[in-house]
Write a protein that holds these residues in place. Sequence first.
Motif, PDB file in Angstrom:
ATOM      1  N   LYS A   5      -2.764  -2.926  -1.934  1.00 17.64           N
ATOM      2  CA  LYS A   5      -1.338  -2.792  -1.634  1.00 17.64           C
ATOM      3  C   LYS A   5      -0.709  -4.161  -1.397  1.00 17.64           C
ATOM      4  CE  LYS A   5      -1.025   1.817   0.394  1.00 17.64           C
ATOM      5  NZ  LYS A   5      -0.698   2.557   1.622  1.00 17.64           N
ATOM      6  N   ILE A   6      -1.414  -5.011  -0.675  1.00 18.10           N
ATOM      7  CA  ILE A   6      -0.905  -6.349  -0.406  1.00 18.10           C
ATOM      8  C   ILE A   6      -0.773  -7.129  -1.708  1.00 18.10           C
ATOM      9  CG2 ILE A   6      -1.438  -8.566   0.694  1.00 18.10           C
ATOM     10  CD1 ILE A   6      -2.700  -6.970   2.983  1.00 18.10           C
ATOM     11  N   ARG A  10       2.698  -8.566  -3.294  1.00 18.97           N
ATOM     12  CA  ARG A  10       2.863  -9.990  -3.628  1.00 18.97           C
ATOM     13  C   ARG A  10       3.318 -10.156  -5.066  1.00 18.97           C
ATOM     14  NH1 ARG A  10      -2.466 -12.593  -0.760  1.00 18.97           N
ATOM     15  NH2 ARG A  10      -1.674 -12.500   1.367  1.00 18.97           N
ATOM     16  N   LYS A  11       2.726  -9.399  -5.974  1.00 17.05           N
ATOM     17  CA  LYS A  11       3.123  -9.478  -7.380  1.00 17.05           C
ATOM     18  C   LYS A  11       4.577  -9.068  -7.557  1.00 17.05           C
ATOM     19  CE  LYS A  11      -1.442  -8.691  -9.353  1.00 17.05           C
ATOM     20  NZ  LYS A  11      -2.299  -7.765 -10.099  1.00 17.05           N
ATOM     21  N   VAL A  12       5.005  -8.009  -6.866  1.00 13.07           N
ATOM     22  CA  VAL A  12       6.396  -7.554  -6.959  1.00 13.07           C
ATOM     23  C   VAL A  12       7.336  -8.635  -6.435  1.00 13.07           C
ATOM     24  CG1 VAL A  12       8.060  -5.879  -6.042  1.00 13.07           C
ATOM     25  CG2 VAL A  12       5.853  -5.094  -6.895  1.00 13.07           C
TER      26      VAL A  12
END
Length: 177
Positions: A5-6, A10-12
């Motif tokens: 999820k992290i 971060r990618k988003v």
Amino acid sequence: MSTTKIQFRRKVIVIVLLCVAVGGAVVRHYATPGTTTRDIATLLMVLWVPIIGNVIAWLISKRPRRAPSAPAVMPPSFDTAGAFTPHARVELTFRKPALPSQDVPIAPGEYRCALVIDKEGFSARWVVPPGDALERGKPAALEVEFLSPAVAQPKFAQGAVFRVLIGDSFIADGRVL
């Protein structure tokens, strides 16, 4: 929160900030120099700057790594030293621990440590005989074996004072008998 999820978040964030920066660049290109619109577009482009470090770190993590090379010569170890051979007789006074629940006698067995004089440490080991236990706060006479006796023994003359280091804690104070 799970690692995936992290990583997804971060990618988003990186993608959103990249889009904002690209949008700012497009607006800046078509804006008239000296206008507020051009200044705001420049500001939007600057939002990308904090992400650059993360992108560089990600690229470095994707780089293939070499296996660490083996040391040319294995350092000496007590595992290869064999039977216990005493090199010095010392008196150790074990320090009381910070927590009263840990104030238990030193149980029988072999203990490995560093004996520290000033800023020099020497690998050593001692043995508490079976059926015996050492109380903290009371001096106890023990025999000590050095890993490198030729180097250590000149420093440990009779009456020399030292500290006993195990891990990152000094657990005892001692002197050579």
